[in-house]
Each structure stands twice: as structure tokens, then as C-alpha cells.
Write an enzyme that holds these catalytic residues in place. Structure first.
Site, mmCIF file in Angstrom:
data_model
loop_
_atom_site.group_PDB
_atom_site.id
_atom_site.type_symbol
_atom_site.label_atom_id
_atom_site.label_comp_id
_atom_site.label_asym_id
_atom_site.label_seq_id
_atom_site.Cartn_x
_atom_site.Cartn_y
_atom_site.Cartn_z
ATOM 1 N N HIS A 81 45.707 62.083 -27.978
ATOM 2 C CA HIS A 81 45.069 62.695 -29.141
ATOM 3 C C HIS A 81 44.749 64.142 -28.833
ATOM 4 C CE1 HIS A 81 44.370 59.031 -31.523
ATOM 5 N NE2 HIS A 81 44.304 58.437 -30.354
ATOM 6 N N ALA A 109 53.229 50.913 -6.018
ATOM 7 C CA ALA A 109 52.357 50.068 -6.831
ATOM 8 C C ALA A 109 50.991 50.716 -7.028
ATOM 9 C CB ALA A 109 52.193 48.704 -6.170
ATOM 10 N N THR A 164 51.127 61.342 -13.795
ATOM 11 C CA THR A 164 50.598 62.239 -14.821
ATOM 12 C C THR A 164 51.528 63.401 -15.130
ATOM 13 O OG1 THR A 164 49.406 63.523 -13.160
ATOM 14 C CG2 THR A 164 48.211 61.702 -14.223
ATOM 15 N N LYS A 165 52.507 63.646 -14.248
ATOM 16 C CA LYS A 165 53.457 64.737 -14.483
ATOM 17 C C LYS A 165 54.836 64.286 -14.031
ATOM 18 C CE LYS A 165 52.462 66.886 -10.092
ATOM 19 N NZ LYS A 165 52.190 68.035 -9.321
ATOM 20 N N ARG A 177 51.787 61.337 -5.882
ATOM 21 C CA ARG A 177 52.229 62.526 -5.153
ATOM 22 C C ARG A 177 53.420 62.144 -4.275
ATOM 23 N NH1 ARG A 177 50.230 61.863 -0.112
ATOM 24 N NH2 ARG A 177 48.378 60.576 0.095
#
Length: 173
Positions: free
Chosen positions: A102, A147, A152-153, A167
Site C-alpha cells: 500500500h 529456509a 526484500t530486494k 544476503r
């Protein structure tokens, strides 16, 4: 808008969930039949893709599964925007692929308008159990995500990734 249209609009999501997630997603449906049924419902699913029972599919359209791609039990596929899982890639048990967020709105209502960004999981990649992949992420072909990781990127270099947030751990052969 007519009364009939307003009433039908109220049943869109329950109808989708009933067909895609209760009927097609049922353990009573043979695994070999599930890709065919998902294609009939409007998704681009290769006949040799594997979709286990209990996968939540959040839209009538937008899921692309390549040949030999697999999605395991209890995985949540948002589908506000498209999700592509390329040939040979696998998504393990209990993963969450979120394509929506959102906009941050004013202080009276922080969760603003819904926005979608697609997810692409490259050919041969493997997403470990209990991972979360956030909107707009692309995972390089052949990548392994450990796991419990939170992606996030985009992961542009093939290798092993793990952690919260995920990472780079090491390269692969």
C-alpha cells in the site's frame, strides 16, 4: 451500478477462493490434474508443472509456472501483480510470495492505495521452506534461498542467500 452487479461483486472473492483454493487446491484433486484445472481457470501453467494441495492462489490470472516448476504445500501466492516461476524452479513448503503493498498515505490512514509489483523466480532456482518474497523481487536463475529467509530486494547474482533480510552467502558452481 445495478443491484445485481453489486451483489455479484460481493461474491467475486468467495467464488475465486472456492474454485481455486477449495476445489482445485484440495488434496482430493490428483496432482497431475491440478495444472490443467489452473489453465482452465486462466493461469499459464505448464502441464508438467507441480502444484501441491493447499497452495493459496489469490487471483484468476497472473500465475505463470514453467515446465518442471513446483510450488509446495501451504504456499501463499498473492497475485495482485503477476508471479512467474520459470522452468525447473521450486518454491518449498509454507512460503509467501507477496506482490502487493500500500502507498503510505496521510496520518489519518497510513495504508493508502493498493499497489502491485511482479515477482520472477528464475529457472532452476530453489526457495527454501518458510521464506517470504516481497513485491517487485526477481531471483536470478539457479539461486538458492535458505529456509526462513526474507527476500526484500532482487537477487541478481546466482548463489546461496539466507537471512532476514536475505544476503549473499556464497557462490554456486
Amino acid at each position: 451500478m445495478s443491484l445485481v452487479r453489486r451483489v455479484l461483486r460481493q461474491f467475486r472473492e468467495p467464488l475465486r477462493d472456492g474454485i481455486l483454493n477449495v476445489f482445485i487446491g484440495s488434496s482430493f484433486i490428483p496432482r497431475a490434474l491440478r495444472p490443467r484445472l489452473l489453465r482452465l481457470a486462466g493461469h499459464d501453467v505448464h502441464p508438467k508443472a507441480i502444484v501441491f494441495a493447499g497452495v493459496f492462489i489469490g487471483g484468476w490470472r497472473g500465475l505463470t509456472l514453467g515446465e518442471g516448476a513446483g510450488v509446495s504445500y501451504r504456499t501463499f501466492l498473492d497475485l495482485t501483480a503477476p508471479i512467474t516461476i520459470e522452468p525447473g524452479a521450486g518454491v518449498s513448503f509454507n512460503c509467501t510470495l507477496i506482490t502487493s503493498s500500500h502507498a503510505i498515505s496521510d496520518s489519518t490512514r497510513r495504508w493508502g492505495d493498493l499497489q502491485g509489483s511482479p515477482i520472477v523466480i528464475g529457472a532452476g532456482a530453489w526457495i527454501g521452506a518458510n521464506c517470504t518474497v516481497m513485491p517487485g523481487v526477481t531471483i536470478a536463475p539457479g539461486t538458492v534461498v535458505g529456509a526462513g529467509s526474507l527476500v526484500t530486494k532482487s537477487l541478481e547474482t546466482p548463489g546461496v542467500y539466507a537471512g532476514v533480510p536475505a544476503r549473499f552467502i556464497r557462490p554456486l558452481d
